[in-house]
Write an enzyme that holds these catalytic residues in place. Structure first.
Site, mmCIF file in Angstrom:
data_model
loop_
_atom_site.group_PDB
_atom_site.id
_atom_site.type_symbol
_atom_site.label_atom_id
_atom_site.label_comp_id
_atom_site.label_asym_id
_atom_site.label_seq_id
_atom_site.Cartn_x
_atom_site.Cartn_y
_atom_site.Cartn_z
ATOM 1 N N PHE A 267 1.375 -1.514 0.423
ATOM 2 C CA PHE A 267 -0.403 0.004 0.199
ATOM 3 C C PHE A 267 0.958 1.805 0.072
ATOM 4 O O PHE A 267 2.176 1.911 0.776
ATOM 5 C CB PHE A 267 -0.837 -0.180 1.160
ATOM 6 C CG PHE A 267 -2.003 1.201 1.335
ATOM 7 C CD1 PHE A 267 -3.017 1.170 0.568
ATOM 8 C CD2 PHE A 267 -1.367 2.513 2.095
ATOM 9 C CE1 PHE A 267 -4.351 1.817 0.400
ATOM 10 C CE2 PHE A 267 -2.285 3.603 1.897
ATOM 11 C CZ PHE A 267 -3.588 3.755 0.764
ATOM 12 N N ASP B 57 9.363 2.702 0.883
ATOM 13 C CA ASP B 57 8.213 3.421 1.960
ATOM 14 C C ASP B 57 8.364 3.609 3.192
ATOM 15 O O ASP B 57 8.207 2.515 3.542
ATOM 16 C CB ASP B 57 6.924 2.990 1.257
ATOM 17 C CG ASP B 57 5.533 3.715 1.651
ATOM 18 O OD1 ASP B 57 5.899 4.559 2.553
ATOM 19 O OD2 ASP B 57 4.913 3.244 0.778
ATOM 20 N N LYS C 213 3.014 10.600 7.998
ATOM 21 C CA LYS C 213 3.320 10.163 9.322
ATOM 22 C C LYS C 213 3.243 10.859 10.698
ATOM 23 O O LYS C 213 3.294 12.393 11.021
ATOM 24 C CB LYS C 213 2.868 8.757 9.410
ATOM 25 C CG LYS C 213 1.709 8.011 8.552
ATOM 26 C CD LYS C 213 1.380 6.916 8.583
ATOM 27 C CE LYS C 213 0.505 6.264 7.827
ATOM 28 N NZ LYS C 213 -1.239 6.411 7.879
#
Length: 401
Positions: free
Chosen positions: A134, A218, A247
């Site tokens: 994802f 990532d 984040k």
């Protein structure tokens, strides 16, 4: 009319019904509109690194907002340069590293996609990504996301991306000199906190380097100290060509970044990418303050210690539902023997505990990096109660058949 009515009428339905109406947070706790307190072990999905309303976060927002919030990327600002230097140091890029600032993880991965295209050109049209990965929900990052069900409503995808299994053998078989880049998550968070096989990142670094392809990691969910290192790739002792972060670096303020290493840092040139709000002084000042506090308080060590403590607490819970834990540091996936994760989440919320189910048989725990003994003890009690309630419900359902 209730807040649920307002949300159902006014907000787009892509998120589904909202589970609660939170009005205040402090430390590891949230309060809803009725004044009920909840222990937050989701942290905005690994975002509020320092918990809610941390004095460092509050001061950084207030002081920078009172000084300078936005000027555009035609100009530089001190917070932007300070955060870029800090990210380079923490990632270990050396002097050759560069930083592109965005507003989210998806935007950081969009920049990474462009980086791969700039590196590949017409001679290297292939980009490899992993199944069940994802990387975001924009059209570009969705093309990198190895979840066909998410892609289906938006086909056709941007061409050139191929998905392979998460093994070194699969990578070796897929790799050739027409591959521009491989993009991977060190731990697949949205797939259920799934670890890559032991040694995968080291093998991926060797294979990509041998073929002249970029290795892009990532770190959006795993970065900012969550796994016990500043970035999860550092556990493997490798040097990638680029990482994406977001984040937790902002502690609740929307910000993302692409951090490049060595020759990959020279691929972007004026006009190839941009963002109106990316790298604005408000966002970069807050992120720099959050990362400075993580460093000052040695929260990487806390993530390692408290993560182990949480796993030990879960191991002591006598539940027929729990099969074990995955992940690293304070990114914990609790595997379940039955597809009841959403039931566990609801049972936990009813008891005042906020957790998350990335899929049907995994509960995800990503509390603030400064979580402590008191909160972990409370978590263990509430989680055990929620598991017991769901196990009882499952038994009752079987008995009624």
């Amino acid at each position: 009319m209730t807040w649920q009515d307002d949300a159902g009428r006014d907000l787009v339905r892509s998120f589904g019904p909202r589970m609660a109406m939170f009005v205040r947070g402090e430390g590891a706790y949230l309060w809803d509109a009725d004044g009920r307190r909840y222990l937050d072990f989701l942290a905005g999905i690994a975002v509020t690194s320092l918990g809610h309303a941390h004095p460092v976060f509050v001061e950084a927002v207030a002081s920078q907002a009172a000084t300078l919030a936005h000027v555009s990327n035609y100009f530089a600002t001190p917070p932007q340069l300070a955060l870029a230097a800090r990210l380079k140091r923490l990632a270990g890029t050396g002097e050759s590293g560069r930083v592109y600032f965005a507003n989210s993880g998806a935007e950081a991965n969009e920049a990474a996609f462009k980086l791969a295209r700039l590196h590949g050109g017409v001679d290297r049209p292939r980009i490899l990504a992993l199944t069940q990965s994802f990387h975001g929900r924009t059209m570009g990052t969705l093309a990198l996301t190895g979840k066909p069900a998410l892609q289906q409503p938006f086909l056709p995808m941007i061409p050139g991306v191929e998905f392979i299994d998460s093994t070194a053998n699969a990578l070796e078989a897929a790799m050739d000199d027409r591959v521009a880049a491989l993009i991977v998550e060190p731990i697949k968070g949205e797939a259920g906190v799934v670890d890559l096989p032991e040694g995968y990142l080291a093998a991926a670094r060797e294979i990509t380097q041998r073929h002249g392809a970029l290795l892009i990691i990532d770190e959006i969910q795993t970065g900012a100290g969550r796994t016990g290192e500043w970035f999860a790739f550092q556990h493997a002792g490798i040097t990638p060509d680029a990482i994406t972060v977001a984040k937790g670096i902002g502690g609740g303020f929307p910000i993302g970044a692409l951090v490049t290493f060595a020759t990959a840092s020279e691929l972007f040139y004026p006009g190839t990418h941009g963002s109106t709000f990316g790298g604005n002084p408000l966002g970069t000042a807050v992120a720099d303050a959050v990362l400075a506090e993580i460093e000052r308080a040695d929260l990487l060590a806390n993530a390692t210690e408290r993560g182990a403590q949480i796993r030990e607490a879960i191991a002591r819970i006598d539940s027929p539902l729990v099969s074990g834990c995955r992940g690293a540091g304070l990114l914990v996936g609790v595997g379940l023997r039955h597809p009841v994760a959403k039931d566990v989440v609801l049972a936990a919320q009813a008891r005042g505990l906020i957790i998350n189910a990335p899929n049907d048989d995994t509960v995800r725990l990503v509390p603030a990096l400064n979580i402590g003994d008191v909160e972990i003890d409370e978590f263990a009690t509430l989680f055990a109660d929620a598991l017991a309630a769901v196990a009882t419900q499952s038994t009752d359902r079987k008995d009624s058949l």
